[in-house]
Enzyme design. Sequence first.
Site, mmCIF file in Angstrom:
data_model
loop_
_atom_site.group_PDB
_atom_site.id
_atom_site.type_symbol
_atom_site.label_atom_id
_atom_site.label_comp_id
_atom_site.label_asym_id
_atom_site.label_seq_id
_atom_site.Cartn_x
_atom_site.Cartn_y
_atom_site.Cartn_z
ATOM 1 N N ASP A 1 -3.179 -36.763 12.395
ATOM 2 C CA ASP A 1 -3.508 -36.607 10.982
ATOM 3 C C ASP A 1 -4.107 -37.913 10.503
ATOM 4 O OD1 ASP A 1 -2.389 -34.363 8.723
ATOM 5 O OD2 ASP A 1 -3.170 -36.272 7.959
ATOM 6 N N THR B 1 -7.570 -21.414 7.786
ATOM 7 C CA THR B 1 -8.228 -20.210 7.265
ATOM 8 C C THR B 1 -9.626 -20.595 6.799
ATOM 9 O OG1 THR B 1 -6.175 -19.254 6.593
ATOM 10 C CG2 THR B 1 -8.127 -18.420 5.496
ATOM 11 N N ASN C 1 -5.032 -11.253 4.033
ATOM 12 C CA ASN C 1 -4.560 -11.958 2.836
ATOM 13 C C ASN C 1 -5.029 -11.263 1.559
ATOM 14 O OD1 ASN C 1 -3.113 -13.837 4.201
ATOM 15 N ND2 ASN C 1 -4.350 -15.600 3.624
ATOM 16 N N ALA D 1 6.638 -7.021 -8.529
ATOM 17 C CA ALA D 1 5.908 -7.482 -9.720
ATOM 18 C C ALA D 1 6.549 -8.769 -10.220
ATOM 19 C CB ALA D 1 5.980 -6.410 -10.791
ATOM 20 N N GLY D 2 5.776 -9.570 -10.928
ATOM 21 C CA GLY D 2 6.336 -10.816 -11.453
ATOM 22 C C GLY D 2 5.277 -11.690 -12.073
ATOM 23 N N CYS E 1 -2.734 -20.274 -0.167
ATOM 24 C CA CYS E 1 -3.504 -19.311 0.631
ATOM 25 C C CYS E 1 -4.078 -18.162 -0.189
ATOM 26 C CB CYS E 1 -2.644 -18.786 1.759
ATOM 27 S SG CYS E 1 -2.048 -20.118 2.797
ATOM 28 N N LYS F 1 6.956 -20.143 -4.230
ATOM 29 C CA LYS F 1 7.846 -19.065 -3.795
ATOM 30 C C LYS F 1 9.099 -19.706 -3.222
ATOM 31 C CE LYS F 1 6.303 -18.466 0.957
ATOM 32 N NZ LYS F 1 5.872 -17.550 1.977
ATOM 33 N N ARG G 1 1.612 -26.043 -4.810
ATOM 34 C CA ARG G 1 0.171 -25.848 -4.986
ATOM 35 C C ARG G 1 -0.101 -24.466 -5.580
ATOM 36 N NH1 ARG G 1 -1.827 -27.452 0.905
ATOM 37 N NH2 ARG G 1 0.030 -26.240 1.372
HETATM 38 C C1 UGA Z 1 0.333 -15.992 2.918
HETATM 39 C C2 UGA Z 1 0.410 -14.771 3.858
HETATM 40 O O1 UGA Z 1 1.558 -13.989 3.503
HETATM 41 C C3 UGA Z 1 0.526 -15.210 5.320
HETATM 42 O O2 UGA Z 1 0.526 -14.072 6.173
HETATM 43 C C4 UGA Z 1 -0.674 -16.114 5.652
HETATM 44 O O3 UGA Z 1 -0.593 -16.597 6.985
HETATM 45 C C5 UGA Z 1 -0.677 -17.298 4.699
HETATM 46 O O4 UGA Z 1 -0.767 -16.823 3.341
HETATM 47 C C6 UGA Z 1 -1.890 -18.140 5.014
HETATM 48 O O5 UGA Z 1 -3.021 -17.642 4.918
HETATM 49 O O6 UGA Z 1 -1.724 -19.273 5.474
HETATM 50 P P1 UGA Z 1 2.134 -17.717 1.943
HETATM 51 O O7 UGA Z 1 1.012 -18.352 1.192
HETATM 52 O O8 UGA Z 1 3.103 -18.581 2.682
HETATM 53 O O9 UGA Z 1 1.569 -16.697 3.056
HETATM 54 O O10 UGA Z 1 2.964 -16.874 0.887
HETATM 55 P P2 UGA Z 1 3.326 -15.338 0.647
HETATM 56 O O11 UGA Z 1 4.660 -15.049 1.178
HETATM 57 O O12 UGA Z 1 2.220 -14.451 1.041
HETATM 58 O O13 UGA Z 1 3.425 -15.343 -0.958
HETATM 59 C C7 UGA Z 1 2.267 -15.656 -1.750
HETATM 60 C C8 UGA Z 1 2.578 -15.502 -3.221
HETATM 61 O O14 UGA Z 1 2.739 -14.134 -3.556
HETATM 62 C C9 UGA Z 1 3.852 -16.198 -3.713
HETATM 63 O O15 UGA Z 1 3.556 -16.860 -4.926
HETATM 64 C C10 UGA Z 1 4.826 -15.074 -3.931
HETATM 65 O O16 UGA Z 1 5.779 -15.340 -4.929
HETATM 66 C C11 UGA Z 1 3.878 -13.946 -4.364
HETATM 67 N N1 UGA Z 1 4.414 -12.597 -4.134
HETATM 68 C C12 UGA Z 1 4.677 -12.168 -2.869
HETATM 69 C C13 UGA Z 1 4.618 -11.756 -5.214
HETATM 70 O O17 UGA Z 1 4.360 -12.115 -6.391
HETATM 71 N N2 UGA Z 1 5.086 -10.481 -4.992
HETATM 72 C C14 UGA Z 1 5.358 -10.024 -3.741
HETATM 73 O O18 UGA Z 1 5.762 -8.844 -3.622
HETATM 74 C C15 UGA Z 1 5.151 -10.894 -2.654
#
Ligand code: UGA
Length: 463
Positions: free
Chosen positions: A35, A129, A220, A264-265, A272, A332, A339
């Site tokens: 890095d 990505t 995604n 929902a939220g 990502c 989350k 971020r």
């Molecule tokens: C996401 C994808 O889920 C991964 O598969 C992918 O590899 C990653 O991006 C990436 O491209 O690197 P991540 O960003 O860690 O992963 O987070 P998620 O679990 O997807 O959650 C994303 C956001 O959606 C969070 O803010 C979470 O609170 C929100 N969310 C998720 C909701 O509001 N409702 C849901 O039902 C699920």
Amino acid sequence: MTASPMNVSVIGAGHVGLVAAVSFAEIGHQVVAVDENAEKIALLLQRVAPFHEPGLPELLEKNVSEGKLSFSAEIADAVRDAEVVFICVGTPARTSGEANLLAVERVARQIARRLDGERGPVVLVQKSTVPAGTAGRVRRAVRLENPAIADRLEVVSNPEFLREGRAVQDSLEPERILVGADSAHAFEVMRRLNRPLTDKGCSYIETDIKTAEIAKHASNAFLALKISYANALARVCELAGADVVQVADIMGADPRIGRSFLNAGLGFGGYCLPKDIQAFERLASGWGYDFPMLREVERLNQEALEGTLRKIREGLWNLEDKRIGLLGLSFKPGTDDVRLAPALELAKRLLREGALVVGYDPEANANAKEELSDLQIAVDPYEAATGVHCLVVCTEWPEFRELDLHRLRAVMAYPMVVDGRNLFSRRDMASAGFIYFPTGRPPVDFDAHLRGAPRVDVAAGPP
Ligand code: UGA
């Protein structure tokens, strides 16, 4: 699960790169992670993980001790003997929404310059990505930079599907591994590299490079689309007096739909989904395909945040002079990453409208304060609730479910909770004497609260 050891180097020790480096060492390879951030490398050399990720500190310690994982700030050190080099550098969004690929290009050129013309073949794997077409650009950059090694350098797309907060588990027990390549040798190297993982039975997909790149965008974007659909349903349920959680449960019972990502939220955040959806839209548009559905997903995500703000304003009337507490600041649960966290976006809006905002997060307090200095930070959830006129649930950390609601109620100035993640049950909140606004579910509103009989009302309604 050990492999025939291969020399692997990983450029970029962020959420994707460091987890990949640790995981490849764990399955038996010899890994150097690089890095350009010297502070980060200094931490890693002391075996300290630079961000919160469950399981990472233990694997870092173990694999460094066993001599399978090392760190460097110098690309030359890392690529000298590598059979496989992963590019895992950041690809932030430009203001136009397009992905900024400068770091990818720089690293590809640096690698090309440092490879010896006499050496054996190297597989250069793109794991960040990136927009479809990037592998082709990387190949061209390498060829221009060092024509002598161009024939020995094969480019592969190996998109990462791990989720923050469960990244180590996702990496060591992946559901799928996707490899896009265009040479038999590159496929063979990637198979050998991943054998300990594929031996355990995950799905292993080989395809051409463009298909692999598009599949990552498509995945995604679809997750984001599911969340925005749930958020639109939440609005409909609020207007109709229905319960979006039950609607999602009922939909999710159909295996064709599935229950996940229908919560929902406050909307989706993180590094990502928000940037990928924009990048995919820009990319499609560049190819001549208008993709308004993706713009709508983004709009609905904004609307989800606005909906929460609206409830706070409805509850509190004027926000000036009001104290508002936020439970959860990371984008989350399970991560200290803030971020594009909806919690911080909400905090900014509330601060702009004159409120005093205090937040608490089990892991992300320091990062949140660094990002938003006007945000006050509490040492625990009860301190975050003390004296507030409204408490907002922004991130559904499991420990918040265990909070003593009566104690929380007792320290607050007004008994008002806006639940941006549907963490609490309406019945419990009513029993504890709260005015409670969940997302897409019937509230315990002022009238119910003032009537002093919420328990009777609630008994008949959804939990
Ligand atoms: C996401 C994808 O889920 C991964 O598969 C992918 O590899 C990653 O991006 C990436 O491209 O690197 P991540 O960003 O860690 O992963 O987070 P998620 O679990 O997807 O959650 C994303 C956001 O959606 C969070 O803010 C979470 O609170 C929100 N969310 C998720 C909701 O509001 N409702 C849901 O039902 C699920």
